[in-house]
Design an enzyme around this catalytic site. Structure first.
Site, PDB file in Angstrom:
ATOM      1  N   TYR A 144      33.986  44.162  37.207  1.00 48.40           N
ATOM      2  CA  TYR A 144      34.262  44.511  38.606  1.00 48.40           C
ATOM      3  C   TYR A 144      35.173  45.725  38.610  1.00 48.40           C
ATOM      4  CZ  TYR A 144      36.099  44.185  43.389  1.00 48.40           C
ATOM      5  OH  TYR A 144      36.460  44.459  44.690  1.00 48.40           O
ATOM      6  N   ASP A 238      38.092  51.386  32.700  1.00 43.59           N
ATOM      7  CA  ASP A 238      38.740  50.891  33.912  1.00 43.59           C
ATOM      8  C   ASP A 238      39.880  49.964  33.455  1.00 43.59           C
ATOM      9  OD1 ASP A 238      37.671  49.005  36.863  1.00 43.59           O
ATOM     10  OD2 ASP A 238      39.641  49.541  36.065  1.00 43.59           O
ATOM     11  N   LYS A 266      47.349  48.535  40.181  1.00 41.87           N
ATOM     12  CA  LYS A 266      48.176  47.333  40.057  1.00 41.87           C
ATOM     13  C   LYS A 266      49.597  47.641  39.549  1.00 41.87           C
ATOM     14  CE  LYS A 266      43.983  44.573  39.423  1.00 41.87           C
ATOM     15  NZ  LYS A 266      43.839  43.648  40.569  1.00 41.87           N
TER      16      LYS A 266
HETATM   17  P1  KE4 Z   1      41.680  47.429  44.055  1.00 40.56           P
HETATM   18  O1  KE4 Z   1      40.814  48.364  44.899  1.00 40.56           O
HETATM   19  O2  KE4 Z   1      41.504  45.976  44.453  1.00 40.56           O
HETATM   20  O3  KE4 Z   1      43.144  47.889  43.996  1.00 40.56           O
HETATM   21  O4  KE4 Z   1      41.191  47.543  42.538  1.00 40.56           O
HETATM   22  C1  KE4 Z   1      39.844  47.295  42.252  1.00 40.56           C
HETATM   23  C2  KE4 Z   1      39.730  46.889  40.794  1.00 40.56           C
HETATM   24  C3  KE4 Z   1      39.257  47.824  39.897  1.00 40.56           C
HETATM   25  N1  KE4 Z   1      39.148  47.525  38.577  1.00 40.56           N
HETATM   26  C4  KE4 Z   1      39.517  46.309  38.110  1.00 40.56           C
HETATM   27  C5  KE4 Z   1      39.377  46.024  36.647  1.00 40.56           C
HETATM   28  C6  KE4 Z   1      40.011  45.321  38.985  1.00 40.56           C
HETATM   29  O5  KE4 Z   1      40.359  44.104  38.499  1.00 40.56           O
HETATM   30  C7  KE4 Z   1      40.123  45.612  40.356  1.00 40.56           C
HETATM   31  C8  KE4 Z   1      40.610  44.591  41.372  1.00 40.56           C
HETATM   32  N2  KE4 Z   1      40.858  43.282  40.889  1.00 40.56           N
HETATM   33  C9  KE4 Z   1      40.668  42.199  41.821  1.00 40.56           C
HETATM   34  C10 KE4 Z   1      40.956  40.886  41.112  1.00 40.56           C
HETATM   35  N3  KE4 Z   1      40.050  40.627  40.077  1.00 40.56           N
HETATM   36  C11 KE4 Z   1      41.511  42.372  43.046  1.00 40.56           C
HETATM   37  C12 KE4 Z   1      41.693  41.123  43.890  1.00 40.56           C
HETATM   38  C13 KE4 Z   1      40.886  41.213  45.153  1.00 40.56           C
HETATM   39  O6  KE4 Z   1      39.751  41.737  45.137  1.00 40.56           O
HETATM   40  O7  KE4 Z   1      41.415  40.684  46.178  1.00 40.56           O
END
Ligand code: KE4
Length: 437
Positions: A144, A238, A266
């Site tokens: 993801y 990523d 993060k």
């Molecule tokens: P954000 O757009 O949510 O800041 O980041 C996206 C993203 C990109 N790459 C990786 C490896 C990620 O894990 C994420 C976002 N992680 C999720 C939890 N697995 C965010 C939680 C959510 O979607 O509410």
């Protein structure tokens, strides 16, 4: 555990927010629970509006590593906010953060700060397409990368949780440029590149976190690096989740791989909205205003988020014992939990890197999408509910990572193990009853 006030808030939220939430996984839908509403966090704990206290293993999905409301961070932000919240102009702190990041991630010779991990990966793939003049993207089933149109194909995290690996609303003309390979199966990538010349990049989580934690097998990442170099395909790591989490230099440090581009998020914002993408200078020089690949943002490099990130990263840099502590406690927890699972004859396996871990209700090793997807979700739901009633908050989905913070001390580990003991004892009874039916 009384959660009456949370229930009322959730009913009100559902009238205004789709599913009552601002991000799907927070709805607790896949574990058959209603979300609790947080009043505040402190250290390793969250406190909800009904006065319940939870030992927090979600840690804002990895964004919190020092612990909630860290005293030093609060002081830094309280001071920063007196000087303004957003300028839409250059400020010195963005240089300081970029300097810290490039020292920790030497592959990021140049970078651009953005406002989320999604923005980082979206910008990185646009740059890869612009730089190579090609359209194709290779991603991995279960990875993801945020809600980017081209990457919401066979994705993990909330999509795998809700069983919708492909989102609606993405034109076929766009999705057709996204090819899906299998994590830890290098031959699945080679098969795509042999048939398609039009590949701009391969993007992956070098250590998967969004099907739960899945580690790269020996030779997988180095093989990917060699294949991409040979084919003129850009390799994008990523590291939104793994950056400054699994090591100060992320997964690329642990596995000694130099990607062409890296995405971060993060931890680098200390809990404030932030992301970053960066890499080889010859590639990054194609980003506007220097180059012809456009990317922009009102709040990009926001001074509050940047100063929070600087505080956290400097702490991690100066307190070198940090990662050793996270590693030790993560391994201790894993060993004790697996011993407990064995005693209760519960099929359970844990993948763990420096206190970023996932326990799967699965018989064998979990080393790819299929073995993760084959884990027992009903058992996970019982686990989640049981732990929550013991005041331990794990991700409301099997397909997420759990995180230790620096405030998960030996006492918190002991508290967690006690809860596991009770939950596994109960689960054994349920599984035995089911097996007799
Ligand atoms: P954000 O757009 O949510 O800041 O980041 C996206 C993203 C990109 N790459 C990786 C490896 C990620 O894990 C994420 C976002 N992680 C999720 C939890 N697995 C965010 C939680 C959510 O979607 O509410």
């Amino acid at each position: 555990m009384n959660r009456e006030k949370s229930h009322k808030l959730y009913e009100a939220a559902k009238k205004l927010l789709p599913g009552g939430v601002n991000s799907p996984v927070r709805a607790f839908a896949s574990v058959g629970e209603e979300p609790f509403y947080v009043r505040r966090g402190k250290g390793a704990y969250l406190f909800d509006v009904d006065g319940n206290k939870y030992l927090d293993y979600v840690a804002s999905w990895g964004a919190i590593i020092l612990g909630h409301a860290d005293d030093g961070l609060v002081r830094e932000i309280t001071s920063a906010i007196q000087e303004g919240t957003s300028f839409g102009a250059c400020h010195p702190y963005e240089i300081d953060l970029a300097q810290l990041i490039t020292e920790a991630f030497p592959s990021m010779e140049s970078m651009r700060l953005v406002n989320s991990g999604t923005e980082a990966t979206m910008s990185a793939i646009r740059l890869a397409r612009g730089f190579t003049g090609k359209n194709g993207i290779i991603k991995f089933r279960g990875c993801y990368h945020g809600h980017v149109d081209s990457l919401l194909v066979k994705a993990g995290s909330g999509l795998a949780t809700f069983g919708i690996p492909d989102s609606k609303g993405i034109p076929g003309d766009l999705a057709k440029h996204t090819y899906v390979a299998e994590f830890n199966r290098l031959e699945s990538v080679a098969a795509i590149t042999q048939k398609n010349e039009d590949i701009a990049c391969v993007i992956l989580e070098p250590i998967m976190g969004n099907m739960g934690v899945i580690l790269p097998e020996k030779g997988f990442l180095s093989g990917l690096r060699e294949l991409c170099t040979a084919k003129g395909i850009l390799l994008i790591f990523d590291e939104v989740m793994t950056g400054f989490r699994v090591a100060y230099g992320g997964a690329q440090f642990l596995y000694n791989i130099r990607p062409d581009l890296t995405c971060l998020g993060k931890v680098i914002g200390g809990g404030f909205p932030i992301g970053a993408f960066g890499g080889r200078k010859d590639i990054m020089d194609r980003i506007a205003p220097l180059g012809d690949v456009y990317q922009a943002g009102t709040l990009s490099g926001n001074p509050i988020a940047v100063r929070a990130g600087i505080y956290v990263i400097k702490y991690l840099k100066e307190e070198s014992a940090t990662y050793g502590l996270l590693r030790r406690r993560g391994e201790e927890l894993k060993a004790a939990v697996l011993e407990c699972a064995h005693r209760y004859e519960i099929p359970y396996t844990i993948n763990n890197v420096t206190g970023m871990f996932t326990g799967f209700f699965a018989k064998g090793e979990v080393n790819n999408y299929d073995t993760a997807n084959g884990s027992d979700r009903k058992a996970y739901e019982i686990f989640f509910k049981g732990m929550l009633n013991e005041g331990i908050f794990f991700a409301p989905s099997q397909f997420e990572a759990a995180f230790l913070t620096l405030f998960h001390t030996d006492d918190e580990i002991a508290k967690t193990l006690n809860a596991y003991e009770k939950v596994f004892r109960n689960l054994k009874g349920i599984l035995q009853t089911e097996s007799m039916q």
